[in-house]
Write an enzyme that holds these catalytic residues in place. Structure first.
Site, mmCIF file in Angstrom:
data_model
loop_
_atom_site.group_PDB
_atom_site.id
_atom_site.type_symbol
_atom_site.label_atom_id
_atom_site.label_comp_id
_atom_site.label_asym_id
_atom_site.label_seq_id
_atom_site.Cartn_x
_atom_site.Cartn_y
_atom_site.Cartn_z
ATOM 1 N N GLY A 1 -2.617 -8.109 14.180
ATOM 2 C CA GLY A 1 -2.587 -7.828 12.739
ATOM 3 C C GLY A 1 -3.966 -7.646 12.143
ATOM 4 O O GLY A 1 -4.149 -7.777 10.934
ATOM 5 N N ASP B 1 -5.574 -0.272 5.840
ATOM 6 C CA ASP B 1 -6.399 -0.665 6.987
ATOM 7 C C ASP B 1 -7.588 0.277 7.150
ATOM 8 O O ASP B 1 -8.723 -0.148 7.380
ATOM 9 C CB ASP B 1 -5.563 -0.639 8.276
ATOM 10 C CG ASP B 1 -4.299 -1.465 8.159
ATOM 11 O OD1 ASP B 1 -4.195 -2.263 7.206
ATOM 12 O OD2 ASP B 1 -3.404 -1.314 9.015
ATOM 13 N N TYR C 1 8.825 -1.524 10.870
ATOM 14 C CA TYR C 1 7.919 -1.186 9.761
ATOM 15 C C TYR C 1 8.426 0.066 9.051
ATOM 16 O O TYR C 1 8.537 0.104 7.825
ATOM 17 C CB TYR C 1 6.509 -0.948 10.340
ATOM 18 C CG TYR C 1 5.453 -0.635 9.306
ATOM 19 C CD1 TYR C 1 4.653 -1.637 8.772
ATOM 20 C CD2 TYR C 1 5.244 0.678 8.861
ATOM 21 C CE1 TYR C 1 3.678 -1.357 7.820
ATOM 22 C CE2 TYR C 1 4.284 0.963 7.914
ATOM 23 C CZ TYR C 1 3.507 -0.053 7.401
ATOM 24 O OH TYR C 1 2.543 0.244 6.451
ATOM 25 N N SER D 1 -5.731 -4.793 12.737
ATOM 26 C CA SER D 1 -5.935 -3.348 12.648
ATOM 27 C C SER D 1 -6.954 -2.793 13.619
ATOM 28 O O SER D 1 -7.867 -2.060 13.249
ATOM 29 C CB SER D 1 -6.366 -2.959 11.233
ATOM 30 O OG SER D 1 -5.298 -3.143 10.396
ATOM 31 N N SER D 2 -6.770 -3.139 14.869
ATOM 32 C CA SER D 2 -7.659 -2.549 15.877
ATOM 33 C C SER D 2 -7.459 -1.035 15.922
ATOM 34 O O SER D 2 -8.406 -0.279 16.153
ATOM 35 C CB SER D 2 -7.400 -3.173 17.245
ATOM 36 O OG SER D 2 -6.047 -3.056 17.587
ATOM 37 N N ASP E 1 0.832 -1.227 0.000
ATOM 38 C CA ASP E 1 0.000 0.000 0.000
ATOM 39 C C ASP E 1 0.856 1.263 0.000
ATOM 40 O O ASP E 1 0.618 2.191 -0.769
ATOM 41 C CB ASP E 1 -1.051 0.001 1.120
ATOM 42 C CG ASP E 1 -0.522 -0.165 2.529
ATOM 43 O OD1 ASP E 1 0.687 -0.422 2.710
ATOM 44 O OD2 ASP E 1 -1.331 -0.020 3.485
HETATM 45 C C1 GLA Z 1 0.048 -2.537 8.488
HETATM 46 C C2 GLA Z 1 -0.145 -1.141 7.913
HETATM 47 C C3 GLA Z 1 -0.748 -1.208 6.506
HETATM 48 C C4 GLA Z 1 0.034 -2.149 5.608
HETATM 49 C C5 GLA Z 1 0.273 -3.487 6.312
HETATM 50 C C6 GLA Z 1 1.183 -4.389 5.534
HETATM 51 O O1 GLA Z 1 -1.196 -3.147 8.690
HETATM 52 O O2 GLA Z 1 -0.987 -0.377 8.739
HETATM 53 O O3 GLA Z 1 -0.804 0.092 5.947
HETATM 54 O O4 GLA Z 1 1.222 -1.575 5.180
HETATM 55 O O5 GLA Z 1 0.822 -3.319 7.604
HETATM 56 O O6 GLA Z 1 0.590 -4.772 4.354
#
Ligand code: GLA
Length: 387
Positions: free
Chosen positions: A121, A169, A219, A123-124, A36
């Site tokens: 993973g 997310d 990250y 996305s809370s 993304d």
């Molecule tokens: C996290 C980030 C996203 C994306 C993913 C990996 O969830 O918030 O924007 O980069 O990692 O795909």
């Protein structure tokens, strides 16, 4: 009681008022990891793990928020917004985004709570930011679009939580549908819905219960490696604005000029962007077996080239590969360094598979994995309590 019923009841008890109620989902990602922020494609979907919010304006300039899950209250003013890693900082970040746009945001009372496992993973944090943004937008009739809300939520993560995340997310939490994944082009920010009709297959998440402390800095480092690759490629080819615009030939040209680390990170991304486009075609052609193969390929790319996996995730994916055709595909999902693997498993084999995974995982790591079967769900929306 559902999270919605709980926040409604607690809100009425605490604030003696009738709340506006909404639900904000977490997300899964079928394909397209770390693409993304490289302007590539992603294939997320909103799921039924969610956060519910009960809220009402309070006629002051103070925000009084209560987290049901942490049993914690927090109040702030618009003049006191601070970055940090507490849930309140994410909310302050979103409030700051409204303020930055010159919108007359005012105080609210709010209770929130849900069932998205944190650090898994799913996305809370995006659900939290998109949910509170939606609440502000509705309560004060600002008429921001969902895309504007997604961008405010993303900026909150950048500026208040220090994670330079992409937009997947937030976009998934706001634009999800109950029967489709999103094929999102992160360059144009246009999406297409891919109908998901997995009649015989369940979407099973397996939580490694590994929560990597340094995940946000690692990250940001991955993102920096991609940016370094782009700036080198640009010297030969100025039209390349992101890895989305580059191909493997462009990358080979700069191989002598960059570290092996930068090279392999960029290589994974260029391959993953192409893989996500191929996977979308396979899904449209109902070729689930072909789609599953792509998932495994993604996993080993994430593990060996992008280096965002961990031994627990690798172990789970290897088990999935060796289980036979009843496990269609599996891979680590989301930012990485632990969290969940996403597994497409034939419904008839789920029980056998989970027992085997549990036994072998406990034997190897002396801790239990968690299992979540998820259903797709509509993006952030208002709800009422049905008696
Ligand atoms: C996290 C980030 C996203 C994306 C993913 C990996 O969830 O918030 O924007 O980069 O990692 O795909």
């Amino acid at each position: 009681m559902t999270p919605l019923q709980s926040v409604d009841a607690v809100f009425k008890g605490k604030f003696n008022n009738e709340p506006f109620l909404i639900v904000a989902p977490g997300r899964i990602n079928l394909m397209g990891e770390h693409t993304d922020y490289n302007n590539g494609f992603v294939m997320p979907a909103a799921v039924d793990k969610h956060i519910a919010f009960a809220a009402a304006p309070n006629g002051t300039d103070q925000f009084n928020v209560y987290s049901l899950d942490f049993n914690e209250s927090f109040s702030f003013h618009l003049s006191q917004l601070k970055p940090g890693n507490h849930w309140s900082n994410y909310m302050m970040g979103v409030a700051g985004g409204f303020k930055q746009q010159g919108l007359p945001l005012a105080g609210i009372d709010c209770v929130f709570g849900g069932n998205i496992p944190t650090g898994a993973g799913l996305s809370s944090s995006a659900a939290l930011c998109c949910g509170i943004g939606f609440v502000f937008n509705e309560l004060f009739h600002f008429n921001l679009t969902r895309l504007q809300l997604a961008k405010i939520a993303q900026r909150a993560e950048h500026e208040f939580a220090g994670v330079r995340c992409g937009i997947m997310d937030q976009y998934a939490s706001l634009f999800g549908l109950a029967n489709a994944a999103l094929m999102l082009d992160c360059r144009s920010l246009q999406h297409e819905y891919l109908p998901i009709r997995f009649q015989e297959v369940e979407i099973l998440l397996i939580d490694t219960n590994v929560k990597h402390e340094l995940a946000s800095s690692a990250y940001n480092q991955r993102r920096a490696a991609c940016e370094e690759g782009v700036s080198m490629i640009q010297k030969n080819k100025p039209t390349v604005q992101s890895l989305r615009d580059a191909d493997l030939n462009d990358l080979e040209m700069i191989q002598p000029l960059v570290s092996p680390d930068v090279f392999s990170k960029c290589q994974f991304i260029i391959q993953e962007i192409a893989r996500t486009q191929q996977a979308a075609q396979l899904l449209k052609a109902h070729d689930l077996a072909g789609f599953g193969k792509k998932m495994f390929e993604t996993h080993w790319g994430l593990s060996k080239k992008y280096e965002v996996s961990c031994s627990e995730s690798d172990f789970l994916v290897k088990l999935a590969e060796n289980f036979g055709s009843e496990v269609v595909g599996a891979r680590q999902m989301g930012g990485g360094f632990g969290g969940c693997t996403i597994n497409l498993v034939n419904k008839a084999a789920v029980q056998k598979y989970t027992s085997k995974v549990k036994a072998e995982y406990v034997a190897s790591f002396k801790k239990e994995p968690d299992f979540y079967s998820v259903m797709l769900m509509q993006g952030v929306h208002a709800e009422s309590i049905t008696p």
